[in-house]
Motif scaffolding. Structure first.
Motif, PDB file in Angstrom:
ATOM      1  N   ASP A 114      66.116  45.400 -31.860  1.00  0.00           N
ATOM      2  CA  ASP A 114      66.774  46.316 -30.940  1.00  0.00           C
ATOM      3  C   ASP A 114      68.241  46.488 -31.314  1.00  0.00           C
ATOM      4  O   ASP A 114      68.759  47.586 -31.377  1.00  0.00           O
ATOM      5  CB  ASP A 114      66.673  45.782 -29.511  1.00  0.00           C
ATOM      6  CG  ASP A 114      65.219  45.803 -29.032  1.00  0.00           C
ATOM      7  OD1 ASP A 114      64.425  46.524 -29.665  1.00  0.00           O
ATOM      8  OD2 ASP A 114      64.908  45.104 -28.059  1.00  0.00           O
ATOM      9  N   PHE A 115      68.899  45.403 -31.503  1.00  0.00           N
ATOM     10  CA  PHE A 115      70.310  45.455 -31.879  1.00  0.00           C
ATOM     11  C   PHE A 115      70.645  44.124 -32.538  1.00  0.00           C
ATOM     12  O   PHE A 115      70.507  43.070 -31.929  1.00  0.00           O
ATOM     13  CB  PHE A 115      71.189  45.665 -30.648  1.00  0.00           C
ATOM     14  CG  PHE A 115      72.663  45.601 -30.965  1.00  0.00           C
ATOM     15  CD1 PHE A 115      73.266  46.598 -31.723  1.00  0.00           C
ATOM     16  CD2 PHE A 115      73.428  44.536 -30.519  1.00  0.00           C
ATOM     17  CE1 PHE A 115      74.617  46.531 -32.007  1.00  0.00           C
ATOM     18  CE2 PHE A 115      74.779  44.482 -30.816  1.00  0.00           C
ATOM     19  CZ  PHE A 115      75.367  45.478 -31.555  1.00  0.00           C
ATOM     20  N   ALA A 116      71.046  44.135 -33.838  1.00  0.00           N
ATOM     21  CA  ALA A 116      71.282  42.901 -34.592  1.00  0.00           C
ATOM     22  C   ALA A 116      72.679  42.898 -35.192  1.00  0.00           C
ATOM     23  O   ALA A 116      72.873  43.294 -36.332  1.00  0.00           O
ATOM     24  CB  ALA A 116      70.239  42.763 -35.711  1.00  0.00           C
ATOM     25  N   PRO A 117      73.690  42.531 -34.418  1.00  0.00           N
ATOM     26  CA  PRO A 117      75.045  42.468 -34.960  1.00  0.00           C
ATOM     27  C   PRO A 117      75.179  41.325 -35.945  1.00  0.00           C
ATOM     28  O   PRO A 117      74.630  40.246 -35.747  1.00  0.00           O
ATOM     29  CB  PRO A 117      75.904  42.230 -33.715  1.00  0.00           C
ATOM     30  CG  PRO A 117      74.987  41.554 -32.753  1.00  0.00           C
ATOM     31  CD  PRO A 117      73.629  42.102 -33.016  1.00  0.00           C
ATOM     32  N   ARG A 118      75.865  41.533 -36.994  1.00  0.00           N
ATOM     33  CA  ARG A 118      76.095  40.497 -38.023  1.00  0.00           C
ATOM     34  C   ARG A 118      77.568  40.492 -38.411  1.00  0.00           C
ATOM     35  O   ARG A 118      78.160  41.547 -38.615  1.00  0.00           O
ATOM     36  CB  ARG A 118      75.242  40.769 -39.254  1.00  0.00           C
ATOM     37  CG  ARG A 118      73.744  40.685 -38.977  1.00  0.00           C
ATOM     38  CD  ARG A 118      72.930  41.002 -40.217  1.00  0.00           C
ATOM     39  NE  ARG A 118      73.177  42.359 -40.651  1.00  0.00           N
ATOM     40  CZ  ARG A 118      72.689  42.845 -41.801  1.00  0.00           C
ATOM     41  NH1 ARG A 118      72.017  42.075 -42.622  1.00  0.00           N
ATOM     42  NH2 ARG A 118      72.923  44.097 -42.126  1.00  0.00           N
ATOM     43  N   THR A 119      78.129  39.324 -38.505  1.00  0.00           N
ATOM     44  CA  THR A 119      79.535  39.206 -38.848  1.00  0.00           C
ATOM     45  C   THR A 119      79.789  39.795 -40.233  1.00  0.00           C
ATOM     46  O   THR A 119      79.194  39.365 -41.221  1.00  0.00           O
ATOM     47  CB  THR A 119      79.964  37.729 -38.817  1.00  0.00           C
ATOM     48  OG1 THR A 119      79.643  37.189 -37.534  1.00  0.00           O
ATOM     49  CG2 THR A 119      81.431  37.601 -39.094  1.00  0.00           C
ATOM     50  N   PRO A 140      62.662  56.794 -22.807  1.00  0.00           N
ATOM     51  CA  PRO A 140      62.477  55.589 -21.987  1.00  0.00           C
ATOM     52  C   PRO A 140      63.745  55.310 -21.190  1.00  0.00           C
ATOM     53  O   PRO A 140      64.853  55.720 -21.568  1.00  0.00           O
ATOM     54  CB  PRO A 140      62.217  54.498 -23.027  1.00  0.00           C
ATOM     55  CG  PRO A 140      62.854  55.002 -24.276  1.00  0.00           C
ATOM     56  CD  PRO A 140      62.695  56.489 -24.251  1.00  0.00           C
ATOM     57  N   GLU A 141      63.592  54.605 -20.112  1.00  0.00           N
ATOM     58  CA  GLU A 141      64.734  54.314 -19.241  1.00  0.00           C
ATOM     59  C   GLU A 141      65.807  53.524 -19.975  1.00  0.00           C
ATOM     60  O   GLU A 141      67.006  53.687 -19.705  1.00  0.00           O
ATOM     61  CB  GLU A 141      64.248  53.547 -18.021  1.00  0.00           C
ATOM     62  CG  GLU A 141      65.329  53.295 -16.989  1.00  0.00           C
ATOM     63  CD  GLU A 141      64.796  52.578 -15.769  1.00  0.00           C
ATOM     64  OE1 GLU A 141      65.598  52.251 -14.881  1.00  0.00           O
ATOM     65  OE2 GLU A 141      63.574  52.341 -15.713  1.00  0.00           O
ATOM     66  N   SER A 142      65.408  52.687 -20.941  1.00  0.00           N
ATOM     67  CA  SER A 142      66.370  51.860 -21.669  1.00  0.00           C
ATOM     68  C   SER A 142      67.313  52.680 -22.534  1.00  0.00           C
ATOM     69  O   SER A 142      68.382  52.201 -22.923  1.00  0.00           O
ATOM     70  CB  SER A 142      65.622  50.850 -22.548  1.00  0.00           C
ATOM     71  OG  SER A 142      64.792  51.529 -23.482  1.00  0.00           O
ATOM     72  N   ILE A 151      68.036  58.969 -31.396  1.00  0.00           N
ATOM     73  CA  ILE A 151      68.613  58.449 -30.153  1.00  0.00           C
ATOM     74  C   ILE A 151      68.402  56.945 -30.097  1.00  0.00           C
ATOM     75  O   ILE A 151      67.303  56.437 -30.355  1.00  0.00           O
ATOM     76  CB  ILE A 151      67.950  59.123 -28.934  1.00  0.00           C
ATOM     77  CG1 ILE A 151      68.159  60.642 -29.007  1.00  0.00           C
ATOM     78  CG2 ILE A 151      68.507  58.561 -27.635  1.00  0.00           C
ATOM     79  CD1 ILE A 151      67.354  61.417 -28.006  1.00  0.00           C
ATOM     80  N   VAL A 152      69.477  56.215 -29.787  1.00  0.00           N
ATOM     81  CA  VAL A 152      69.395  54.757 -29.673  1.00  0.00           C
ATOM     82  C   VAL A 152      68.451  54.422 -28.525  1.00  0.00           C
ATOM     83  O   VAL A 152      68.669  54.836 -27.374  1.00  0.00           O
ATOM     84  CB  VAL A 152      70.782  54.147 -29.437  1.00  0.00           C
ATOM     85  CG1 VAL A 152      70.674  52.641 -29.233  1.00  0.00           C
ATOM     86  CG2 VAL A 152      71.705  54.470 -30.609  1.00  0.00           C
ATOM     87  N   ALA A 153      67.403  53.673 -28.833  1.00  0.00           N
ATOM     88  CA  ALA A 153      66.355  53.403 -27.846  1.00  0.00           C
ATOM     89  C   ALA A 153      66.737  52.297 -26.871  1.00  0.00           C
ATOM     90  O   ALA A 153      66.410  52.369 -25.688  1.00  0.00           O
ATOM     91  CB  ALA A 153      65.050  53.054 -28.545  1.00  0.00           C
ATOM     92  N   ARG A 154      67.406  51.260 -27.371  1.00  0.00           N
ATOM     93  CA  ARG A 154      67.732  50.117 -26.532  1.00  0.00           C
ATOM     94  C   ARG A 154      69.067  49.517 -26.961  1.00  0.00           C
ATOM     95  O   ARG A 154      69.547  49.778 -28.054  1.00  0.00           O
ATOM     96  CB  ARG A 154      66.633  49.041 -26.639  1.00  0.00           C
ATOM     97  CG  ARG A 154      65.312  49.433 -25.989  1.00  0.00           C
ATOM     98  CD  ARG A 154      64.265  48.341 -26.155  1.00  0.00           C
ATOM     99  NE  ARG A 154      63.791  48.258 -27.526  1.00  0.00           N
ATOM    100  CZ  ARG A 154      62.777  48.968 -28.003  1.00  0.00           C
ATOM    101  NH1 ARG A 154      62.161  49.835 -27.227  1.00  0.00           N
ATOM    102  NH2 ARG A 154      62.388  48.838 -29.258  1.00  0.00           N
TER     103      ARG A 154
END
Length: 393
Positions: free
Chosen positions: A58-63, A323-325, A372-375
């Motif tokens: 969904d979202f994977a931030p990495r330094t 979706p609502e998210s 579109i960003v889903a979540r």
């Protein structure tokens, strides 16, 4: 071997305690195992947090690296508009029936609430003993007037025969003619009086103005009624019912006359099909609601005054479904994050519509072809560079 020395406070010699080497070794190994387990857990967390492979993230931030986000391109679909509302059941055309004549004492009421009545059927019988005698008197007066008119006509006819012989003057003829005309006029007056009396008698009985279902009976034998007695019977014309559905301003603007609806009375599991036959021309200033009147055929489960729910079909629209998210909102309104061709996050204001089991319709702001960003859009900032990963809508 390991030794521990203790010194007593009273100055006596310390005692040397021998510890088993095996116990000491066990403690050391236990600490090592705990440290190794913590390291393994931290390694797993780091792997799932920063790994780019495997299934979607969904979202994977990495330094120091570009975050991976899930995106969808919903396209457009046909959405059937549904409006849920509540309201009160009522007779579509309720006919109040009362006493329209001079009234009197009720001697019988041959009908009861819940029965079907036909047009002209007697609902209550009023005592008319006095009125019958008055009618008979009017009829007798009519016969007297007719006899007088016949006599006046005979006198005039004889006089006309004598005029030629010179026995009757022209003035006598005029007098006899006037007498004859007056007698005929009295006949007409008597006929009108008798007709009026008969019409009044006909109004004594209370009758149904139209066929339908009798909803209320508010009179009993022995009761005295007149034109001021109010509503004695209430009839649902043709047995037709309706639901007075309360709709908000926006919903009332969407529906139209003829829109189908399903009505479910409280306490029953049955639904009845109807359609809107009238929309309220005004909005209530306090509730900001208007009334949609839904016509219903007669059914025993439909009781005027009862509560019911309804589902109204408000037509179809073609729009993207998200979706609502994927939908976020703040003080500026609803919005989504879009990933542009340069893989940068762009904010896009939208206007939402129908809420369905498949998602939320977006009627303004997007075409459905965007990424579109889903979540997890709340973790992004506008202008940030991301790595999009497509997921199924």
């Amino acid at each position: 071997m390991n030794y521990e020395t203790t010194v007593n406070l009273d100055g006596s010699d310390g005692q040397t305690v021998l510890l088993d080497e095996a116990e000491t070794e066990a403690r050391r190994k236990k600490r090592v195992m705990i440290i190794a387990a913590i390291g393994a857990v931290l390694a797993l967390v780091a792997y799932f947090a920063f790994a780019t492979g495997g299934e979607e993230a969904d979202f994977a931030p990495r330094t120091g690296q570009v975050p991976v986000v899930s995106v969808i391109s919903p396209g457009k679909g046909t959405i059937e508009g549904i409006i849920n509302a509540t309201g009160t059941l009522a007779a579509r055309r309720e006919l109040p029936v009362g006493s329209v004549g001079e009234g009197g004492r009720v001697i019988s009421v041959p009908v009861d609430a819940g029965q079907w009545v036909s047009a002209g059927q007697v609902l209550a019988v009023i005592d008319r003993s006095v009125q019958v005698q008055q009618t008979a008197g009017q009829a007798a007066q009519l016969q007297v007037a007719k006899a007088d008119a016949e006599l006046a006509q005979s006198n005039l006819d004889r006089a006309l025969q004598l005029v030629e012989r010179g026995f009757i003057s022209k003035a006598d003829i005029d007098r006899l003619t006037a007498t004859r005309n007056a007698a005929i006029a009295r006949v007409r007056v008597a006929e009108a009086s008798l007709g009026e009396r008969q019409a009044r008698n006909a109004q004594l009985n209370i009758v149904a103005p139209a066929a339908g279902l009798l909803l209320e009976r508010n009179v009993e034998p022995g009761q005295t009624v007149n034109s001021g007695s109010g509503v004695l019977f209430s009839i649902a014309k043709g047995g037709e019912m309706e639901l007075l559905a309360n709709l908000g301003e926006s919903d009332l603007a969407v529906v139209s006359v003829g829109s189908p609806a399903q009505v479910t009375p409280a306490g029953t599991g049955k639904s009845f099909t109807g359609q809107i036959w009238q929309k309220a021309p005004v909005i209530d200033l306090q509730t900001r609601q208007g009334t949609a009147r839904i016509a219903l055929a007669y059914a025993p489960e439909l009781h005027p005054g009862g509560f019911a729910t309804t589902v109204i079909k408000s037509g179809t629209i073609v729009a993207p479904m998200l979706p609502e998210s994927a939908i976020m909102s703040d003080a500026k309104g609803a919005y989504v994050f879009i990933v542009d061709k340069d893989n940068k996050v762009v904010r896009r204001a939208i206007k939402t519509g129908e809420v369905t089991a498949r998602g939320i319709a977006v009627v303004e702001g997007i075409t459905g072809d965007e990424k579109i960003v889903a979540r997890a859009g709340g973790f992004l900032t506008e202008g940030e560079t991301v790595k999009p990963t497509a997921v199924k809508n």
